[in-house]
Design a protein around this motif. Structure first.
Motif: not given
Length: 244
Positions: A10-13, A41-51, A100-109, A132-135
Motif C-alpha cells: 500500500w503506497r499510503g496515497k 508519513d512518506p518516511a514510513v512508506i519509504k521502508r518498503f521502497t528501500e526493500v 506497519f500493520l501493528t502500528n497502522f492506527a498510530q501512523y494514521r492518527d 489493507l492486509r490484502s495490499r
C-alpha cells in the motif's frame, strides 16, 4: 533459469480530487494534473521502497534481462547466491509489513493530527484492516528455460499443417531470440570485465595504494563474473585470469 520477483504494498496515497481543494471538476483546466494525498508519513512508506530497491539491485547484480517475458535470467551456478539474497529481502519485507500493520492506527492518527483542518475529509480515505492486509504481497517464481517444441508431432498433425507450420515458426523464432540473448550476455560480461580491468590498471598507473578492502572487492567481482559466465566464454575467462 528465469527468476521473477515482485513486491506490492500500500503506497499510503489516494488521488487528489477537485473537491479536496474546494473546487468543482470543471474548475480544473485539462492541462492540470492533480497529484496525491499522502495519508501516511512518506518516511514510513519509504521502508518498503528501500526493500524493493534492494530486490532490484540483487536481480541486476546476479541476473540478466531476458528477451522473452518480464523475468530475469540467471545461470544455475548463481542461483544459490540470488536465492539467498532474495530470501533476506523477503524476511525484511514481511518484518516491515508486520510492524506497519501493528502500528497502522498510530501512523494514521499521527498524519491526521498534522492536518486537523483536513481530518474530517481524510478519515474516510483510509482502507479497512482487511483491505489493507490484502495490499501486501511478495511474489517469487523460478522457471527452467527449455527448448520450445511440440509435445507430440502426431497431435500437431491432427489439427492440420497450418498448426505445424505455426509451431515450427515459433520454435525457430524462439531459438533465434535465445541465440541473440546469449550473444548479448557474453558481450555485456566482456564489457564489464574489461571496464573493471581498465579501472584497476589506471589506479596502478597513478600509483594509488590498494587496501585489503580493495583487493577483497576485486576478488569478489572476479568470483561473481566467473559465476555469471554460464556460456564459458574464453575471452571472459582469460581476462579474469589475467586480472587475478
Amino acid at each position: 533459469v528465469l527468476i521473477d520477483c515482485h513486491v506490492s504494498y500500500w503506497r499510503g496515497k489516494k488521488a487528489l480530487k477537485a473537491g479536496d481543494l474546494n473546487l468543482e471538476p470543471e474548475d480544473v483546466p485539462e492541462i492540470f494534473q492533480l497529484g496525491n494525498k499522502e495519508l501516511i508519513d512518506p518516511a514510513v512508506i519509504k521502508r518498503f521502497t528501500e526493500v524493493e530497491s534492494k530486490i532490484k539491485y540483487a536481480l541486476h547484480r546476479w541476473t540478466f534481462r531476458f528477451p522473452i517475458g518480464g523475468a530475469r535470467f540467471t545461470p544455475y551456478s548463481a542461483l544459490p547466491k540470488i536465492a539467498e539474497r532474495l530470501k533476506e529481502c523477503e524476511d525484511e519485507y514481511w518484518a516491515i509489513v508486520d510492524e506497519f500493520l501493528t502500528n497502522f492506527a498510530q501512523y494514521r492518527d499521527a498524519q491526521l493530527a498534522k492536518y486537523p483542518a483536513l481530518a474530517d475529509k481524510l478519515e474516510g480515505e483510509y482502507p479497512s484492516d482487511e483491505h489493507l492486509r490484502s495490499r501486501f504481497r511478495f511474489s517469487q517464481y523460478v522457471y527452467t528455460v527449455q527448448e520450445v517444441k511440440p509435445t507430440s508431432l502426431a497431435e500437431v498433425m491432427a489439427v492440420g499443417q497450418g498448426a505445424l507450420k505455426t509451431a515450427e515458426d515459433y520454435q525457430a523464432r524462439y531459438k533465434e531470440d535465445l541465440e541473440r540473448f546469449v550473444g548479448a550476455v557474453i558481450g555485456e560480461l566482456r564489457a564489464q570485465v574489461a571496464a573493471m580491468a581498465k579501472s584497476v590498471q589506471e589506479k596502478l598507473e597513478k600509483g594509488e595504494n590498494f587496501t585489503e578492502r580493495n583487493f577483497g572487492g576485486i576478488r569478489n567481482s572476479i568470483q561473481q563474473f566467473r559465476t555469471l559466465n554460464f556460456a564459458n566464454d574464453a575471452a571472459v575467462a582469460d581476462e579474469l585470469t589475467k586480472l587475478e
